[in-house]
Design a protein around this motif. Structure first.
Motif, PDB file in Angstrom:
ATOM      1  N   LEU A 131       0.835  -1.203   0.000  1.00 16.59           N
ATOM      2  CA  LEU A 131       0.000   0.000   0.000  1.00 16.59           C
ATOM      3  C   LEU A 131       0.867   1.249   0.000  1.00 16.59           C
ATOM      4  CD1 LEU A 131      -2.635  -1.170   2.630  1.00 16.59           C
ATOM      5  CD2 LEU A 131      -3.032  -0.868   0.183  1.00 16.59           C
ATOM      6  N   ARG A 132       1.912   1.219   0.807  1.00 19.05           N
ATOM      7  CA  ARG A 132       2.820   2.360   0.857  1.00 19.05           C
ATOM      8  C   ARG A 132       3.516   2.562  -0.485  1.00 19.05           C
ATOM      9  NH1 ARG A 132       8.215   2.613   4.627  1.00 19.05           N
ATOM     10  NH2 ARG A 132       8.946   4.670   3.972  1.00 19.05           N
ATOM     11  N   GLU A 133       3.892   1.466  -1.137  1.00 18.91           N
ATOM     12  CA  GLU A 133       4.545   1.561  -2.440  1.00 18.91           C
ATOM     13  C   GLU A 133       3.611   2.201  -3.464  1.00 18.91           C
ATOM     14  OE1 GLU A 133       7.185  -1.403  -5.207  1.00 18.91           O
ATOM     15  OE2 GLU A 133       5.223  -2.140  -4.552  1.00 18.91           O
ATOM     16  N   ARG A 134       2.346   1.783  -3.468  1.00 19.08           N
ATOM     17  CA  ARG A 134       1.388   2.377  -4.418  1.00 19.08           C
ATOM     18  C   ARG A 134       1.198   3.866  -4.140  1.00 19.08           C
ATOM     19  NH1 ARG A 134      -1.837  -2.374  -3.933  1.00 19.08           N
ATOM     20  NH2 ARG A 134      -3.446  -1.292  -2.740  1.00 19.08           N
ATOM     21  N   ASP A 135       1.100   4.214  -2.853  1.00 19.37           N
ATOM     22  CA  ASP A 135       0.903   5.616  -2.509  1.00 19.37           C
ATOM     23  C   ASP A 135       2.134   6.438  -2.867  1.00 19.37           C
ATOM     24  OD1 ASP A 135      -1.003   7.500  -1.061  1.00 19.37           O
ATOM     25  OD2 ASP A 135       0.869   7.884   0.014  1.00 19.37           O
ATOM     26  N   ARG A 136       3.293   5.878  -2.658  1.00 23.12           N
ATOM     27  CA  ARG A 136       4.550   6.544  -3.015  1.00 23.12           C
ATOM     28  C   ARG A 136       4.578   6.860  -4.514  1.00 23.12           C
ATOM     29  NH1 ARG A 136      10.100   5.653  -1.119  1.00 23.12           N
ATOM     30  NH2 ARG A 136      11.553   5.589  -2.863  1.00 23.12           N
ATOM     31  N   LYS A 137       4.206   5.878  -5.343  1.00 28.50           N
ATOM     32  CA  LYS A 137       4.222   6.087  -6.786  1.00 28.50           C
ATOM     33  C   LYS A 137       3.134   7.067  -7.212  1.00 28.50           C
ATOM     34  CE  LYS A 137       6.376   1.678  -7.982  1.00 28.50           C
ATOM     35  NZ  LYS A 137       6.222   0.361  -8.645  1.00 28.50           N
ATOM     36  N   ARG A 138       1.987   7.044  -6.540  1.00 30.56           N
ATOM     37  CA  ARG A 138       0.934   8.015  -6.838  1.00 30.56           C
ATOM     38  C   ARG A 138       1.424   9.437  -6.584  1.00 30.56           C
ATOM     39  NH1 ARG A 138      -2.335  11.011  -3.785  1.00 30.56           N
ATOM     40  NH2 ARG A 138      -1.635   9.967  -1.881  1.00 30.56           N
ATOM     41  N   ALA A 141       3.677  24.047  -2.394  1.00 26.24           N
ATOM     42  CA  ALA A 141       3.759  24.161  -0.938  1.00 26.24           C
ATOM     43  C   ALA A 141       2.599  23.423  -0.265  1.00 26.24           C
ATOM     44  CB  ALA A 141       3.781  25.625  -0.521  1.00 26.24           C
ATOM     45  N   GLN A 142       1.383  23.659  -0.733  1.00 27.45           N
ATOM     46  CA  GLN A 142       0.231  22.995  -0.127  1.00 27.45           C
ATOM     47  C   GLN A 142       0.286  21.495  -0.360  1.00 27.45           C
ATOM     48  OE1 GLN A 142      -2.203  24.686   1.706  1.00 27.45           O
ATOM     49  NE2 GLN A 142      -2.754  22.593   2.296  1.00 27.45           N
ATOM     50  N   TRP A 143       0.670  21.086  -1.562  1.00 28.57           N
ATOM     51  CA  TRP A 143       0.760  19.656  -1.884  1.00 28.57           C
ATOM     52  C   TRP A 143       1.788  18.965  -0.993  1.00 28.57           C
ATOM     53  CZ3 TRP A 143       4.816  16.665  -3.724  1.00 28.57           C
ATOM     54  CH2 TRP A 143       4.473  15.391  -4.215  1.00 28.57           C
ATOM     55  N   ALA A 144       2.932  19.599  -0.795  1.00 28.68           N
ATOM     56  CA  ALA A 144       3.992  18.992   0.016  1.00 28.68           C
ATOM     57  C   ALA A 144       3.548  18.807   1.461  1.00 28.68           C
ATOM     58  CB  ALA A 144       5.249  19.857  -0.046  1.00 28.68           C
ATOM     59  N   GLN A 145       2.768  19.744   1.966  1.00 24.24           N
ATOM     60  CA  GLN A 145       2.340  19.672   3.367  1.00 24.24           C
ATOM     61  C   GLN A 145       1.186  18.697   3.583  1.00 24.24           C
ATOM     62  OE1 GLN A 145       1.759  23.987   3.684  1.00 24.24           O
ATOM     63  NE2 GLN A 145       3.324  24.024   5.281  1.00 24.24           N
ATOM     64  N   ASP A 146       0.422  18.407   2.535  1.00 24.62           N
ATOM     65  CA  ASP A 146      -0.748  17.531   2.658  1.00 24.62           C
ATOM     66  C   ASP A 146      -0.433  16.132   2.142  1.00 24.62           C
ATOM     67  OD1 ASP A 146      -2.149  19.617   3.699  1.00 24.62           O
ATOM     68  OD2 ASP A 146      -3.203  20.121   1.847  1.00 24.62           O
ATOM     69  N   TRP A 147       0.635  15.515   2.688  1.00 22.49           N
ATOM     70  CA  TRP A 147       1.071  14.228   2.127  1.00 22.49           C
ATOM     71  C   TRP A 147       0.075  13.099   2.393  1.00 22.49           C
ATOM     72  CZ3 TRP A 147       4.033  16.498   6.162  1.00 22.49           C
ATOM     73  CH2 TRP A 147       3.899  15.901   7.414  1.00 22.49           C
ATOM     74  N   GLU A 148      -0.858  13.282   3.326  1.00 21.44           N
ATOM     75  CA  GLU A 148      -1.837  12.229   3.597  1.00 21.44           C
ATOM     76  C   GLU A 148      -3.067  12.328   2.698  1.00 21.44           C
ATOM     77  OE1 GLU A 148      -2.512  12.868   7.738  1.00 21.44           O
ATOM     78  OE2 GLU A 148      -0.936  11.471   8.343  1.00 21.44           O
ATOM     79  N   ALA A 149      -3.208  13.439   1.974  1.00 18.54           N
ATOM     80  CA  ALA A 149      -4.383  13.616   1.119  1.00 18.54           C
ATOM     81  C   ALA A 149      -4.353  12.626  -0.041  1.00 18.54           C
ATOM     82  CB  ALA A 149      -4.423  15.044   0.570  1.00 18.54           C
ATOM     83  N   GLY A 150      -5.502  12.073  -0.364  1.00 19.10           N
ATOM     84  CA  GLY A 150      -5.610  11.184  -1.521  1.00 19.10           C
ATOM     85  C   GLY A 150      -5.192   9.756  -1.276  1.00 19.10           C
ATOM     86  N   ARG A 151      -4.896   9.389  -0.041  1.00 17.84           N
ATOM     87  CA  ARG A 151      -4.501   8.008   0.226  1.00 17.84           C
ATOM     88  C   ARG A 151      -5.672   7.051   0.024  1.00 17.84           C
ATOM     89  NH1 ARG A 151      -0.767   8.134   5.771  1.00 17.84           N
ATOM     90  NH2 ARG A 151       1.141   8.887   4.737  1.00 17.84           N
ATOM     91  N   GLU A 152      -5.339   5.836  -0.405  1.00 16.48           N
ATOM     92  CA  GLU A 152      -6.357   4.786  -0.441  1.00 16.48           C
ATOM     93  C   GLU A 152      -6.886   4.572   0.981  1.00 16.48           C
ATOM     94  OE1 GLU A 152      -5.333   1.050  -2.319  1.00 16.48           O
ATOM     95  OE2 GLU A 152      -3.631   2.018  -3.314  1.00 16.48           O
ATOM     96  N   PRO A 153      -8.186   4.331   1.133  1.00 22.96           N
ATOM     97  CA  PRO A 153      -8.716   4.076   2.480  1.00 22.96           C
ATOM     98  C   PRO A 153      -7.988   2.943   3.203  1.00 22.96           C
ATOM     99  CG  PRO A 153     -10.516   4.453   0.949  1.00 22.96           C
ATOM    100  CD  PRO A 153      -9.253   4.402   0.116  1.00 22.96           C
TER     101      PRO A 153
END
Length: 245
Positions: free
Chosen positions: A158-165, A184-196
């Motif tokens: 899961l982490r690998e998929r999120d890393r590539k995303r 700047a906003q994207w870098a700070q919101d690293w948890e946004a868009g994660r698979e549930p």
């Protein structure tokens, strides 16, 4: 930092000069604003370790570190965005190649192997990390680490998929020359868009690790407690000395 940035993007000529100016500005901010906060946090953490940590202490520490990371990433992204928006196509391709190399290394270290092999690697990583802070662990403490490693979810895939995303999002941002507007906003919101599933696995792992640290704290010898507090105090002194440079 300069070497790492160059290894990703192969800056040349005026770009190298702009990189140097941006790094100098970020490091000046880091020395004046971030390092004093690191020193205070390390001193506070040392005092908490010496008296014995509670759940709220661990959550305080986690939240404080996350806040510092977000602030630093936002500042670094703001400094770098203009330069990144002027990357050439060949530089972005070079960056993609470097990401592919790092992804192969990540897969080898985190994803590949049997369940037993991955379990052994996880135990080894956790023991090494904890012994850096506490010194040698007792047999009972080692067993508690093994129980954590068995109970916490395996989320490397899961982490690998999120890393590539996230990497794909960043590359698309570079190609669209939107770093100044969005980075700047994207870098700070690293948890946004994660698979549930990944978000849930991350929460479960965090909860298991907090329980591990609380159990270990109850079994620490005086020497182990002093070892951890002393390391934090040395970090605080280091941060303070860097501020004065």
């Amino acid at each position: 930092l300069r070497w790492q940035a160059n290894s990703y993007f192969d800056f040349q000529g005026e770009q190298s000069e702009e990189l140097d100016r941006g790094l100098a500005a970020f490091l000046a901010w880091h020395r004046a604003k971030a390092l004093p906060q690191y020193a205070r946090l390390a001193e506070d953490a040392a005092a908490r370790v010496l008296r014995g940590v509670k759940r709220e202490d661990l959550e305080w520490g986690y939240d404080a570190v996350q806040a510092q990371i977000r602030e630093a990433l936002g500042t670094a992204a703001t400094e770098a965005a203009g330069l990144l928006d002027r990357l050439g196509a060949e530089q972005i391709t070079h960056f993609e190649q470097r990401l592919a190399e790092e992804n192969r290394k990540f897969a080898k270290e985190q994803v590949q192997g049997t369940v037993e092999q991955r379990q052994q690697r996880r135990v080894k990583r956790n023991v090494e990390r904890l012994e850096e802070w506490f010194g040698s662990l007792s047999d009972a403490q080692l067993e508690r680490v093994r129980r954590y490693s068995a109970r916490a979810p395996f989320s490397a895939e899961l982490r690998e998929r999120d890393r590539k995303r996230r990497q794909a999002e960043f590359v698309a941002m570079l190609r669209a020359r939107e770093a100044t507007r969005r980075l700047a906003q994207w870098a700070q919101d690293w948890e946004a868009g994660r698979e549930p599933a990944y978000a849930e696995a991350s929460r479960a792992t965090h909860a298991e690790y907090v329980d591990l640290l609380l159990d270990l704290d109850r079994t620490l010898s005086a020497g182990q407690r002093e070892h951890a507090a002393g390391r934090l105090t040395r970090y605080a002194s280091l941060f303070e000395s860097l501020v004065r440079q």
